[in-house]
Design an enzyme around this catalytic site. Structure first.
Site, PDB file in Angstrom:
ATOM      1  N   LYS A  98     -13.529  -4.175  10.110  1.00  0.00           N
ATOM      2  CA  LYS A  98     -14.052  -3.191   9.156  1.00  0.00           C
ATOM      3  C   LYS A  98     -15.473  -2.759   9.517  1.00  0.00           C
ATOM      4  O   LYS A  98     -15.805  -1.579   9.403  1.00  0.00           O
ATOM      5  CB  LYS A  98     -13.986  -3.782   7.751  1.00  0.00           C
ATOM      6  CG  LYS A  98     -12.536  -3.966   7.275  1.00  0.00           C
ATOM      7  CD  LYS A  98     -12.469  -4.795   6.012  1.00  0.00           C
ATOM      8  CE  LYS A  98     -11.037  -4.968   5.523  1.00  0.00           C
ATOM      9  NZ  LYS A  98     -10.923  -6.012   4.491  1.00  0.00           N
ATOM     10  N   GLY A 122     -10.871  -0.943   1.009  1.00  0.00           N
ATOM     11  CA  GLY A 122      -9.803  -0.663   0.037  1.00  0.00           C
ATOM     12  C   GLY A 122     -10.031   0.665  -0.664  1.00  0.00           C
ATOM     13  O   GLY A 122     -10.059   1.724  -0.044  1.00  0.00           O
ATOM     14  N   VAL A 166       0.832  -1.211   0.000  1.00  0.00           N
ATOM     15  CA  VAL A 166       0.000   0.000   0.000  1.00  0.00           C
ATOM     16  C   VAL A 166       0.868   1.264   0.000  1.00  0.00           C
ATOM     17  O   VAL A 166       0.598   2.218  -0.746  1.00  0.00           O
ATOM     18  CB  VAL A 166      -0.974   0.003   1.210  1.00  0.00           C
ATOM     19  CG1 VAL A 166      -1.788   1.282   1.252  1.00  0.00           C
ATOM     20  CG2 VAL A 166      -1.894  -1.215   1.145  1.00  0.00           C
ATOM     21  N   GLU A 176      -9.676   6.432   5.682  1.00  0.00           N
ATOM     22  CA  GLU A 176     -10.500   5.921   4.580  1.00  0.00           C
ATOM     23  C   GLU A 176      -9.996   4.574   4.047  1.00  0.00           C
ATOM     24  O   GLU A 176     -10.778   3.678   3.708  1.00  0.00           O
ATOM     25  CB  GLU A 176     -10.515   6.954   3.437  1.00  0.00           C
ATOM     26  CG  GLU A 176     -11.355   6.581   2.240  1.00  0.00           C
ATOM     27  CD  GLU A 176     -12.834   6.467   2.554  1.00  0.00           C
ATOM     28  OE1 GLU A 176     -13.450   7.486   2.879  1.00  0.00           O
ATOM     29  OE2 GLU A 176     -13.383   5.344   2.472  1.00  0.00           O
ATOM     30  N   LYS A 207      -6.448  -1.154   9.437  1.00  0.00           N
ATOM     31  CA  LYS A 207      -7.747  -1.439  10.079  1.00  0.00           C
ATOM     32  C   LYS A 207      -7.588  -1.937  11.509  1.00  0.00           C
ATOM     33  O   LYS A 207      -8.428  -1.688  12.359  1.00  0.00           O
ATOM     34  CB  LYS A 207      -8.536  -2.436   9.245  1.00  0.00           C
ATOM     35  CG  LYS A 207      -7.884  -3.787   9.115  1.00  0.00           C
ATOM     36  CD  LYS A 207      -8.221  -4.500   7.840  1.00  0.00           C
ATOM     37  CE  LYS A 207      -7.048  -5.405   7.495  1.00  0.00           C
ATOM     38  NZ  LYS A 207      -7.118  -6.022   6.212  1.00  0.00           N
ATOM     39  N   GLU A 234      -3.682 -14.846   2.334  1.00  0.00           N
ATOM     40  CA  GLU A 234      -2.373 -14.873   2.959  1.00  0.00           C
ATOM     41  C   GLU A 234      -2.010 -16.321   3.296  1.00  0.00           C
ATOM     42  O   GLU A 234      -2.873 -17.195   3.320  1.00  0.00           O
ATOM     43  CB  GLU A 234      -2.426 -14.098   4.280  1.00  0.00           C
ATOM     44  CG  GLU A 234      -3.369 -12.940   4.256  1.00  0.00           C
ATOM     45  CD  GLU A 234      -2.668 -11.614   4.378  1.00  0.00           C
ATOM     46  OE1 GLU A 234      -1.585 -11.597   4.942  1.00  0.00           O
ATOM     47  OE2 GLU A 234      -3.218 -10.620   3.883  1.00  0.00           O
ATOM     48  N   ASP A 243     -11.180 -10.105  10.050  1.00  0.00           N
ATOM     49  CA  ASP A 243     -10.875  -8.934   9.211  1.00  0.00           C
ATOM     50  C   ASP A 243     -12.155  -8.132   8.952  1.00  0.00           C
ATOM     51  O   ASP A 243     -12.180  -6.899   9.096  1.00  0.00           O
ATOM     52  CB  ASP A 243     -10.258  -9.440   7.892  1.00  0.00           C
ATOM     53  CG  ASP A 243      -9.993  -8.326   6.903  1.00  0.00           C
ATOM     54  OD1 ASP A 243      -8.957  -7.655   7.048  1.00  0.00           O
ATOM     55  OD2 ASP A 243     -10.813  -8.121   5.993  1.00  0.00           O
TER      56      ASP A 243
HETATM   57  N1  HSE Z   1      -7.301  -9.624   3.470  1.00  0.00           N
HETATM   58  C1  HSE Z   1      -8.153  -8.525   3.139  1.00  0.00           C
HETATM   59  C2  HSE Z   1      -9.231  -8.992   2.149  1.00  0.00           C
HETATM   60  C3  HSE Z   1      -7.322  -7.424   2.558  1.00  0.00           C
HETATM   61  O1  HSE Z   1      -9.144 -10.136   1.659  1.00  0.00           O
HETATM   62  O2  HSE Z   1     -10.181  -8.268   1.898  1.00  0.00           O
HETATM   63  C4  HSE Z   1      -7.958  -6.072   2.539  1.00  0.00           C
HETATM   64  O3  HSE Z   1      -8.252  -5.588   3.819  1.00  0.00           O
END
Ligand code: HSE
Length: 411
Positions: free
Chosen positions: A201, A130, A13, A125, A101, A186, A197
């Site tokens: 968010k 993304g 990023v 943001e 995040k 990952e 994750d």
């Molecule tokens: N691992 C996250 C996804 C990356 O798959 O959306 C973006 O936050």
């Protein structure tokens, strides 16, 4: 007007952000009047072959003590040392924009308050969705609306896996292996697969819309490991798709927040968001339904969001026009007790007689499924009621194969 900025972390990023600011420098200047110059890039590596090698520094003090630097992008990720660096920069009066995040969802209240006291801004943001501009519209463009729902496909990896299960007919393990091979997942995809994750968010989205940051431990979170190909097919047979949703719902005086797989009917725009794309559906009491769609990850898309905040913060460094979002910690009563959350449920059972289903669940809608199982949609019921009935049916000898909530919504 020249504004000197720095980037912390020249990873995917950070690198994308440096490229965007370089490639689109003149465009940004002509549009906004702000001449953004990257003065430093903080990284632990030397990176002699990088086009930015002349600006690499290893010590945060260089950035924190340089009065010329007005704005810093934090693209390090993780909590440490991102937290310590961010705090130090904010205390020095430098605005910080973040794609992190984890840091925003854990320390957002504190960092926003530090920024406010220091007369600078903390913007985030790029931490959610993304490249999709979603937090800024929630803050500004929808400020006149009461928001009753944010429902989003917030994780690209799991959306890719579910899409492959739906359209490729592959099972979860094979779809996960494909996602890894394509570089979407990952090496350790636990945070994606198990919903953590997406929980971070939805916490950030809800805090932006409602002003209270709910700790992720208080968010009911389920992932997609248990989704079977037969569930995907059963959903398809009734015109629905299984999607991992992060949802924050304000119903009456209640606030429910959860991450879980849902059956989404094809009539809902979220059903059409496939592959690694993200989509966020927002309902405001005047605007009605809005759908935000785009790439939820990747160097270029996420850099677009980092750059948006950098440009805003850089302009505000000149004009003082920008303010911080106001976040407070969630009350003890927030979110509402998840046991009271009501929806319909898709349930698949084996070892069960149809009449036992009728006795325990009452009126149901049958769903075609594999031999040896009975699948159906329940009527609207709370979590408490659903669990109590599932307990009863298990006691009668049935085995629960799947339970997936149904995303029923009307505008
Ligand atoms: N691992 C996250 C996804 C990356 O798959 O959306 C973006 O936050």
């Amino acid at each position: 007007m020249v504004v000197q900025v720095a980037i912390m972390g020249l990873g995917v990023v950070g690198g994308g952000t440096a490229d965007l600011l370089t490639e689109n420098h003149d465009l940004i200047l002509s549009r906004t009047g702000v001449d953004i110059r990257i003065k430093y890039i903080l990284d632990i590596r030397d990176l002699p072959d990088s086009p930015y090698a002349d600006r690499i520094v290893h010590d945060i003090s260089v950035i924190a003590s340089d009065p010329e630097v007005a704005v810093v992008a934090e693209t390090i990720g993780g909590v440490h040392p991102a937290y310590e660096f961010t705090r130090r920069l904010l205390e020095a009066g430098k605005s910080v924009v973040s794609s992190n995040k984890q840091l925003v969802s854990e320390y957002g209240v504190e960092l926003l308050s530090v920024a406010e006291k220091a007369g600078c801004v903390y913007l985030y943001e790029a931490s959610t969705g993304g490249g999709i501009p979603i937090l800024s519209p929630l803050r500004y463009d929808l400020a006149g609306n009461e928001i009753s729902e944010i429902s989003g496909i917030l994780n690209g990896t799991t959306n890719y896996i579910l899409t492959r299960m739906i359209s490729g007919g592959v099972d979860f393990e094979d779809a996960l292996a494909e996602a890894k091979a394509k570089g979407y997942a990952e090496a350790n995809p636990t945070a994606d697969i198990d919903g953590h994750d997406a929980a971070r968010k939805i916490a950030i989205l809800a805090a932006t819309a409602f002003g209270h940051l709910i700790p992720t431990e208080r968010i009911h979170t389920e992932g997609i490991r248990g989704i079977r190909l037969s569930d995907v097919r059963a959903a398809e047979s009734i015109g629905a798709r299984i999607k991992l949703l992060g949802r924050a719902l304000r119903l009456g005086g209640e606030l429910f927040i959860l991450v879980a797989p849902f059956l989404v009917f094809d009539s809902c725009p979220l059903a059409r968001i496939d592959d690694v794309y993200n989509g966020v559906l927002v309902h405001g009491n005047y605007v009605g339904d809005l759908l935000f769609y785009g790439r939820g990850a990747g160097a270029k898309a996420t850099a677009s969001a980092v750059a948006a905040d950098l440009i805003s913060a850089a302009s505000s460094a000149l004009t003082g026009a920008l303010t911080n979002p106001v976040w407070t910690p969630a009350d003890e009563s927030e979110p509402s007790d998840f046991a009271s959350f009501a929806c319909r449920h898709y349930i698949a059972l084996s070892g069960v007689e149809a009449n036992a289903v009728d006795v325990i669940f009452g009126k149901t809608e049958p769903v075609p499924t594999v031999e040896g199982e009975i699948a159906f949609l329940t009527e609207l019921m709370t979590e408490r009621e659903a669990l109590e009935r599932l307990e009863r049916i298990s006691a009668s000898g049935a085995t629960l194969q799947s339970r997936i909530r149904v995303c029923d919504r009307t505008e």
